[in-house]
Design a protein around this motif. Structure first.
Motif, short mmCIF file in Angstrom:
data_model
loop_
_atom_site.label_atom_id
_atom_site.label_comp_id
_atom_site.label_asym_id
_atom_site.label_seq_id
_atom_site.Cartn_x
_atom_site.Cartn_y
_atom_site.Cartn_z
N ASP A 195 21.34 9.41 2.68
CA ASP A 195 21.84 8.63 3.82
C ASP A 195 21.24 7.24 3.84
N ALA A 196 19.98 7.13 3.41
CA ALA A 196 19.28 5.84 3.46
C ALA A 196 19.90 4.81 2.53
N VAL A 197 20.49 5.26 1.41
CA VAL A 197 21.02 4.31 0.43
C VAL A 197 22.54 4.24 0.43
N ARG A 198 23.19 5.07 1.25
CA ARG A 198 24.66 5.07 1.28
C ARG A 198 25.19 3.71 1.76
N GLY A 199 25.99 3.05 0.94
CA GLY A 199 26.57 1.76 1.31
C GLY A 199 25.63 0.58 1.20
N VAL A 200 24.41 0.81 0.69
CA VAL A 200 23.44 -0.28 0.58
C VAL A 200 23.66 -1.04 -0.73
N ARG B 175 11.61 2.74 2.90
CA ARG B 175 11.60 3.02 4.34
C ARG B 175 11.83 4.50 4.61
N ALA B 176 12.74 5.11 3.85
CA ALA B 176 13.04 6.53 4.04
C ALA B 176 11.83 7.39 3.67
N CYS B 177 11.17 7.05 2.58
CA CYS B 177 9.99 7.81 2.17
C CYS B 177 8.86 7.70 3.19
N VAL B 178 8.68 6.51 3.72
CA VAL B 178 7.64 6.31 4.74
C VAL B 178 7.93 7.16 5.97
N SER B 179 9.20 7.24 6.35
CA SER B 179 9.56 8.04 7.52
C SER B 179 9.36 9.53 7.28
N LEU B 180 9.50 9.96 6.01
CA LEU B 180 9.32 11.36 5.67
C LEU B 180 7.84 11.73 5.52
N LEU B 181 7.00 10.74 5.27
CA LEU B 181 5.57 10.98 5.06
C LEU B 181 4.74 10.09 5.98
N PRO B 182 4.87 10.27 7.28
CA PRO B 182 4.21 9.38 8.24
C PRO B 182 2.70 9.54 8.29
N GLY B 183 2.17 10.63 7.74
CA GLY B 183 0.73 10.87 7.83
C GLY B 183 -0.11 10.09 6.85
N VAL B 184 0.52 9.48 5.82
CA VAL B 184 -0.25 8.73 4.83
C VAL B 184 -0.28 7.25 5.21
N SER B 185 -1.27 6.53 4.66
CA SER B 185 -1.38 5.11 4.99
C SER B 185 -0.32 4.27 4.32
N GLY B 186 0.12 4.68 3.13
CA GLY B 186 1.13 3.93 2.41
C GLY B 186 1.51 4.64 1.12
N LEU B 187 2.54 4.12 0.44
CA LEU B 187 3.02 4.77 -0.78
C LEU B 187 3.74 3.77 -1.68
N SER B 188 3.91 4.18 -2.92
CA SER B 188 4.66 3.35 -3.88
C SER B 188 5.36 4.26 -4.88
N LEU B 189 6.35 3.72 -5.54
CA LEU B 189 7.08 4.43 -6.59
C LEU B 189 7.05 3.56 -7.84
N SER B 190 6.56 4.13 -8.93
CA SER B 190 6.52 3.42 -10.21
C SER B 190 7.36 4.16 -11.24
N VAL B 191 8.08 3.42 -12.05
CA VAL B 191 8.90 3.98 -13.11
C VAL B 191 8.32 3.53 -14.44
N SER C 237 5.12 0.29 -0.02
CA SER C 237 5.26 0.17 1.43
C SER C 237 4.41 -0.96 2.01
N ASP C 238 3.37 -1.37 1.29
CA ASP C 238 2.50 -2.44 1.77
C ASP C 238 1.74 -3.03 0.59
N ASP C 239 0.93 -4.06 0.86
CA ASP C 239 0.20 -4.74 -0.21
C ASP C 239 -0.80 -3.82 -0.90
N VAL C 240 -1.46 -2.98 -0.11
CA VAL C 240 -2.46 -2.08 -0.69
C VAL C 240 -1.81 -1.13 -1.69
N ALA C 241 -0.69 -0.52 -1.30
CA ALA C 241 0.02 0.40 -2.19
C ALA C 241 0.44 -0.30 -3.47
#
Length: 229
Positions: free
Chosen positions: A4-9, A20-36, A50-54
């Protein structure tokens, strides 16, 4: 939720929407990132943070070549470091642990994105203070990593360009292009292999308390001398 988060984006906005969707699903952590992972060993693309630290944590691991995400891709299994300020985590990755603490993270959790061919990348979570994830957070993080694996695989398979890089990866890939370009300049100037050139670039970044990307840009624009590498 991710679908739903990426539909039509628009393609180039997909990383931010996924973040944004991942952050909403994992609200208990300070931040996150995805690397490929990139095509060459030791290379990768930070798709979103999600932020500079991540973002810095991902870049530090790329620069040093050590950390939970490196282990997660090697083992094809989650690697959790709940306390980087104390053994055994601090002893396992001494350089990364030191830099992570300076950045503002005392705990890092890495989950591999996998496919039939092996690791695609990692979903990396961090916490400002040391501590473990609870069972609910672990379950959700595993589900999110699985969903992101499917998303990256599906989108990569629909790519039409020769390098297999989909449109929504191109913005992030541009950063790594600069690293590759600077590595090539070091290779030509010093007559060394690609692997040694990358190691030299990483070593300078670590010695200066910088990142591979920042040093690469300085080499390309001529503001740093590679004659004495």
């Amino acid at each position: 939720m991710l679908i739903d988060a990426v539909r039509g984006v628009p393609p180039l906005s997909v990383p931010k929407a996924l973040c944004r969707a991942c952050v909403s699903l994992l609200p208990g952590v300070s931040g996150l990132s995805l690397s490929v992972l990139g095509r060459e060993p030791g290379t990768g693309v930070v798709l979103f943070a999600s932020d500079d630290v991540a973002g810095q944590l991902a870049e530090i691991q790329y620069t040093l070549g050590e950390g939970p995400c490196t282990e997660a891709t090697r083992l094809l299994a989650p690697v959790f470091a709940p306390d980087l300020t104390w053994a055994p985590d601090a002893r396992r990755w001494p350089l990364f642990a030191l830099q992570a603490a300076k950045t503002g993270a005392e705990a890092v959790f890495s989950l591999p994105l996998t496919a039939a061919a092996g690791a695609l990348g990692t979903l990396d979570l961090y916490q400002e203070r040391a501590g473990t994830l609870d069972d609910g957070q672990v379950r959700t993080a595993l589900l999110v990593a699985d969903a992101l694996s499917l998303a990256v695989t599906a989108l990569d398979e629909t790519s039409s360009d020769s390098d297999g890089v989909v449109a929504w990866l191109q913005g992030a890939e541009s950063d790594r292009v600069e690293v590759h370009q600077a590595t090539g300049m070091i290779m030509v100037h010093l007559g060394v292999s690609a692997q040694e050139a990358l190691l030299r670039l990483r070593a300078r970044a670590f010695a200066q308390g910088s990142t591979s990307l920042a040093i690469a840009r300085a080499i390309i624009d001529g503001s740093t001398d590679i004659g004495h590498e």
